[in-house]
Write a protein that holds these residues in place. Sequence first.
Motif, PDB file in Angstrom:
ATOM      1  N   LYS B   4       1.020  -1.225   0.040  1.00 21.72           N
ATOM      2  CA  LYS B   4       0.090  -0.006   0.069  1.00 21.72           C
ATOM      3  C   LYS B   4       0.881   1.338  -0.007  1.00 21.72           C
ATOM      4  N   ILE B   5       0.501   2.253  -1.053  1.00 18.52           N
ATOM      5  CA  ILE B   5       1.282   3.374  -1.114  1.00 18.52           C
ATOM      6  C   ILE B   5       0.000   4.440  -0.566  1.00 18.52           C
ATOM      7  N   ALA B   6       0.482   5.555  -0.067  1.00 19.74           N
ATOM      8  CA  ALA B   6      -0.303   6.669  -0.072  1.00 19.74           C
ATOM      9  C   ALA B   6       0.562   7.915  -0.716  1.00 19.74           C
ATOM     10  N   VAL B   7      -0.052   8.521  -1.592  1.00 19.06           N
ATOM     11  CA  VAL B   7       0.465   9.777  -2.042  1.00 19.06           C
ATOM     12  C   VAL B   7      -0.515  10.861  -1.942  1.00 19.06           C
ATOM     13  N   PHE B   8       0.272  11.898  -0.969  1.00 22.37           N
ATOM     14  CA  PHE B   8      -0.356  13.050  -0.810  1.00 22.37           C
ATOM     15  C   PHE B   8      -0.336  14.302  -1.938  1.00 22.37           C
ATOM     16  N   ILE B   9      -1.319  14.758  -2.431  1.00 30.59           N
ATOM     17  CA  ILE B   9      -1.247  15.803  -3.406  1.00 30.59           C
ATOM     18  C   ILE B   9      -1.763  17.013  -2.894  1.00 30.59           C
ATOM     19  N   LYS B  10      -1.554  18.179  -3.623  1.00 33.21           N
ATOM     20  CA  LYS B  10      -2.175  19.178  -3.168  1.00 33.21           C
ATOM     21  C   LYS B  10      -2.469  20.149  -4.475  1.00 33.21           C
ATOM     22  N   GLN B  11      -3.482  20.642  -4.277  1.00 32.28           N
ATOM     23  CA  GLN B  11      -3.943  21.802  -5.539  1.00 32.28           C
ATOM     24  C   GLN B  11      -3.531  23.038  -5.265  1.00 32.28           C
ATOM     25  N   VAL B  12      -3.009  23.443  -6.422  1.00 31.31           N
ATOM     26  CA  VAL B  12      -2.011  24.887  -6.258  1.00 31.31           C
ATOM     27  C   VAL B  12      -2.632  25.841  -7.356  1.00 31.31           C
ATOM     28  N   PRO B  13      -2.382  27.133  -7.133  1.00 26.20           N
ATOM     29  CA  PRO B  13      -2.621  27.981  -8.195  1.00 26.20           C
ATOM     30  C   PRO B  13      -1.381  28.080  -9.090  1.00 26.20           C
ATOM     31  N   ASP B  14      -1.623  28.175 -10.557  1.00 27.64           N
ATOM     32  CA  ASP B  14      -0.888  27.932 -11.414  1.00 27.64           C
ATOM     33  C   ASP B  14       0.200  29.113 -11.326  1.00 27.64           C
ATOM     34  N   THR B  15       1.366  28.934 -10.778  1.00 26.88           N
ATOM     35  CA  THR B  15       2.297  29.853 -10.465  1.00 26.88           C
ATOM     36  C   THR B  15       3.052  30.547 -11.540  1.00 26.88           C
ATOM     37  N   ASN B  16       2.651  29.677 -12.884  1.00 27.12           N
ATOM     38  CA  ASN B  16       3.167  30.510 -13.996  1.00 27.12           C
ATOM     39  C   ASN B  16       2.161  31.590 -14.527  1.00 27.12           C
ATOM     40  N   ASP B  17       1.097  31.669 -13.736  1.00 24.71           N
ATOM     41  CA  ASP B  17       0.160  32.631 -14.244  1.00 24.71           C
ATOM     42  C   ASP B  17      -0.245  33.519 -13.283  1.00 24.71           C
ATOM     43  N   ILE B  18       0.662  34.077 -12.503  1.00 26.02           N
ATOM     44  CA  ILE B  18       0.107  34.997 -11.471  1.00 26.02           C
ATOM     45  C   ILE B  18       0.276  36.354 -11.834  1.00 26.02           C
ATOM     46  N   ARG B  19      -0.788  37.008 -11.376  1.00 20.96           N
ATOM     47  CA  ARG B  19      -1.135  38.384 -11.831  1.00 20.96           C
ATOM     48  C   ARG B  19      -1.353  39.288 -10.356  1.00 20.96           C
ATOM     49  N   TRP B  20      -1.065  40.454 -10.603  1.00 17.79           N
ATOM     50  CA  TRP B  20      -1.038  41.237  -9.163  1.00 17.79           C
ATOM     51  C   TRP B  20      -2.239  42.241  -9.279  1.00 17.79           C
ATOM     52  N   THR B  21      -2.647  42.361  -8.050  1.00 15.47           N
ATOM     53  CA  THR B  21      -3.666  43.535  -7.738  1.00 15.47           C
ATOM     54  C   THR B  21      -3.005  44.775  -7.549  1.00 15.47           C
ATOM     55  N   GLU B  22      -3.842  45.883  -7.453  1.00 21.54           N
ATOM     56  CA  GLU B  22      -3.149  47.379  -7.498  1.00 21.54           C
ATOM     57  C   GLU B  22      -2.562  47.262  -6.023  1.00 21.54           C
ATOM     58  N   HIS B  23      -2.982  46.339  -5.147  1.00 17.43           N
ATOM     59  CA  HIS B  23      -2.364  46.429  -3.848  1.00 17.43           C
ATOM     60  C   HIS B  23      -1.451  45.544  -3.620  1.00 17.43           C
ATOM     61  N   ASN B  24      -0.692  44.925  -4.658  1.00 17.25           N
ATOM     62  CA  ASN B  24       0.452  44.167  -4.495  1.00 17.25           C
ATOM     63  C   ASN B  24      -0.001  43.160  -3.825  1.00 17.25           C
ATOM     64  N   THR B  25      -1.308  42.641  -3.920  1.00 14.58           N
ATOM     65  CA  THR B  25      -1.545  41.022  -3.580  1.00 14.58           C
ATOM     66  C   THR B  25      -1.964  40.170  -4.844  1.00 14.58           C
ATOM     67  N   ILE B  26      -1.397  39.016  -4.458  1.00 16.56           N
ATOM     68  CA  ILE B  26      -1.838  37.844  -5.547  1.00 16.56           C
ATOM     69  C   ILE B  26      -3.395  38.078  -6.175  1.00 16.56           C
ATOM     70  N   GLN B  27      -3.613  38.208  -7.257  1.00 17.80           N
ATOM     71  CA  GLN B  27      -5.014  37.989  -7.969  1.00 17.80           C
ATOM     72  C   GLN B  27      -5.540  36.655  -7.844  1.00 17.80           C
ATOM     73  N   ARG B  28      -6.338  36.319  -7.011  1.00 14.10           N
ATOM     74  CA  ARG B  28      -6.714  34.830  -6.821  1.00 14.10           C
ATOM     75  C   ARG B  28      -7.914  34.609  -7.715  1.00 14.10           C
ATOM     76  N   GLU B  29      -8.701  35.538  -8.161  1.00  9.97           N
ATOM     77  CA  GLU B  29      -9.775  35.224  -9.230  1.00  9.97           C
ATOM     78  C   GLU B  29      -9.323  34.852 -10.336  1.00  9.97           C
ATOM     79  N   GLY B  30     -10.053  33.949 -10.905  1.00 11.93           N
ATOM     80  CA  GLY B  30      -9.500  33.598 -12.413  1.00 11.93           C
ATOM     81  C   GLY B  30      -8.102  32.678 -12.453  1.00 11.93           C
ATOM     82  N   LEU B  31      -7.741  32.691 -11.128  1.00 14.56           N
ATOM     83  CA  LEU B  31      -6.332  31.729 -11.106  1.00 14.56           C
ATOM     84  C   LEU B  31      -6.563  30.371 -11.511  1.00 14.56           C
ATOM     85  N   GLU B  32      -6.125  29.793 -12.363  1.00 14.73           N
ATOM     86  CA  GLU B  32      -6.008  28.353 -12.605  1.00 14.73           C
ATOM     87  C   GLU B  32      -5.494  27.491 -11.646  1.00 14.73           C
ATOM     88  N   SER B  33      -6.379  26.289 -11.147  1.00 22.29           N
ATOM     89  CA  SER B  33      -5.706  25.469 -10.189  1.00 22.29           C
ATOM     90  C   SER B  33      -5.135  24.289 -10.828  1.00 22.29           C
TER      91      SER B  33
END
Lengths: 326, 267
Positions: B4-33
Motif C-alpha cells: 500500500k502506497i499513499a500519495v499526498f497531493i495538493k491543488q495549487v494556483p498555477d504559479t506561471n500565471d500569477i497576476r497582481w492586484t493594484e495593492h500588490n497582492t496576488i489576484q486569486r480570481e480567475g487563477l487556474e488550479s
Amino acid sequence: MRNKALVYVEINDNRVEKVSKEIVAHVKKHFTDTELCAVLVADDQTIQTIIPDIKDLGLDKIYIIQNILLKHYNVSVYSSVLSQLISNINPDVFLMGATCDGRELAPRIASKLNIGLTADCTDLQLDIDGNLLATRPTYGGKMMATIISKTKPNFATVRQGAFKFSQQQFLEPEIIFFDADYCGLDNLINQIEILKTHKKGHVQDWAEADIIVAGGAGLKSKDNFELMYKLAELIGGKPAASRAAVELGWAPQNLQVGQTGKSISPKLYIAFGISGALQHMTGVSNAQKIIAVNIDKNAPIMSIADIAIPADAIEVINALISKLSN
Amino acid sequence: MSFKIAVFIKQVPDTNDIRWTEHNTIQREGLESVINPYDIGAIQLAKNVKFLLKDCEITAVSMGPMQAKEALKEALSMGCDKAYLLCDKKFAGSDTLATAYVLSQFIKTKLNDFNLIICGYQAVDGDTAQTPSSLAQKLDIPQITNVSAVKEVHCDYSVWFKDTNDYSQTIKINHPALISTTIKNAEILPDINSYIKAQTESITVFNADEIEADQSKTGFVGSPTQVKKAFRPVIERNTKVVESDNTDSAANYILDIINKCKEQDEK
C-alpha cells in the motif's frame, strides 16, 4: 541578556557549512540584547577538528552533542538529540541553514516539538518584544512574506548566501557538553543504510565567485551558451545560467541562478541574454554591480541592472573573448 | 495482501500565471488550479513502484476545499487506485505543522497498514518543503528526501536514488517509510480504464471527526505560524543605459569594469 538565540552549525566533510557562519554573523550584528549560542552535533573526533573553526565567530556559548552514533548525519537521530537540547535550554530563537539536510532536519524537529517553522528565509529581524520576524520568498520568488510564530523557540531556516559572513572579534565562548539520551537511537540508525555515495565535487563553488557571467535564452543555442565557460575562464570568473537556459538543456541545473535555497552575492554579475524574471533578480539582488547585455531594450533586466547595454549578447561575448585571448 | 502506497497531493494556483492586484497582492480570481507539479512526480514514482511490484495499491489523498476533488479525479485518471479528500472548515488556514498533523491522522485512522508514503518535494505555492518531513516525524517513520528514482522494492524494504546538488546516493530504507521526490511535471498519459474510473468514481470525503483530528491542532488555531505581511519584492538600482555604436566599444566598456573590479580586489 534578554534573548537567547541558538544556531545549528552544520558540518559536512569535516568543515562548517558557510551558511552557519553567515547566520551567526547576522545574529551578532542585528539581534540586540541577545545571547548568541551555537550547537554542534557529531562524533568527538569531528568535534575536535571543528571547534577551532568556530571559536572566533563571537559566540557566547557552544553546546556540543557528541557521540559515536552521531558520526554520520541521520535525520531521525539528529532531530532527536537536537529536540532534547531545545527542550532543555529553551532558546527564544533557533536557526539553521536551508541546506539540503537543513530543510529536512528542521521540520522534523519542529514537528517533534510542535512548534512553528519558517522555511528558507532571506531576512531575519527581532521586533521590540524579541519576537522573530522571518521574511521569505514565496510563490517561486514572486512574493515576499514576513512570518511570525506563536510558539517558542521561534524557528527558521535561512537561505544560503542571504547574509554576509564577516569575521568577528575573538570572544572565548563557554563550551558546554550536552548529555543527550541515546536510548533507542541505534534502532533509528538501522532503518536506513546508505549503500553508495557519489560526491559531485564542489560544483557550487561558482556561487561564491567574485565575478559571475550568466547566460540566458537570448544566447539562442547550446553552442553559444558554451562560450560562457570560455569567457568565465578568461576573466577569472565563473559561469552560471538562467532558468530558461537550464530548461532548454544548455546548462546543468546546479548552475541555475535564483534557485530555491541559494542566493549569490558576487562583486560583479554580468547577464548575457537574460530577460530578468523576478525570481532571477531576487537571486542576484545581493550582487554589488549588475551589467545586463540584451538586444531587447524592453527586457525587465534592462531597467533593473546597474548598467544596461542594449546590444547583441552573442556578438559582445565573442568580442570579449577575442580581446581577452590576445 | 497488497502493498500500500499513499500519495499526498495538493491543488495549487498555477504559479506561471500569477497576476497582481493594484495593492500588490496576488489576484486569486480567475487563477487556474493545477496539481502541484512535484506531486505529479510523486504519482509517477508510485506508479513506478507499482510496475515493479504488480500487487500494489496507490491511494491519492488531498487536504483542501471541495474544489480539490478535481485534483483527485485527475490523480485517478493518472492511475491512482483510490482517492480521498480531507475537507473540513476546521482545516482552513493550516500551516505545515497543522497540515502534517491532519495527514498523520488520516494515515492512523484510515490507512494504518501502509508500506510507503510518497510526497512531492515541495508545493510551488509555498516552497517550504516542510510538510513531508513533519509528517514522517508525526508517524515516527524514517524518510528520504530529494529522491530521483526507485531502484528496487521489496515487502519490507526498498532502495532509492537520492540526488542533490552536492551528491548522489543509493539508499536502502525499511518500511514503513516516507519518500519525497524532486521529480517535477512528469508526463503521465491517462490510460482508458483509469480515465473511465475517474469519471465514474465518487471521491470519499473525510471531515475532522472522521479522522479523529483534535481541533486544537488543526487550521488557524492549530497553526503556530502566521503571515504578518506579504509584499511584492522591490528591486531597485539606478540603471544607467550605455548605448554603444558597435560591439567593440560595448566589449571595451565591459572589460574596463571587469578590470576595475579586479584592481579593487588587489588593494
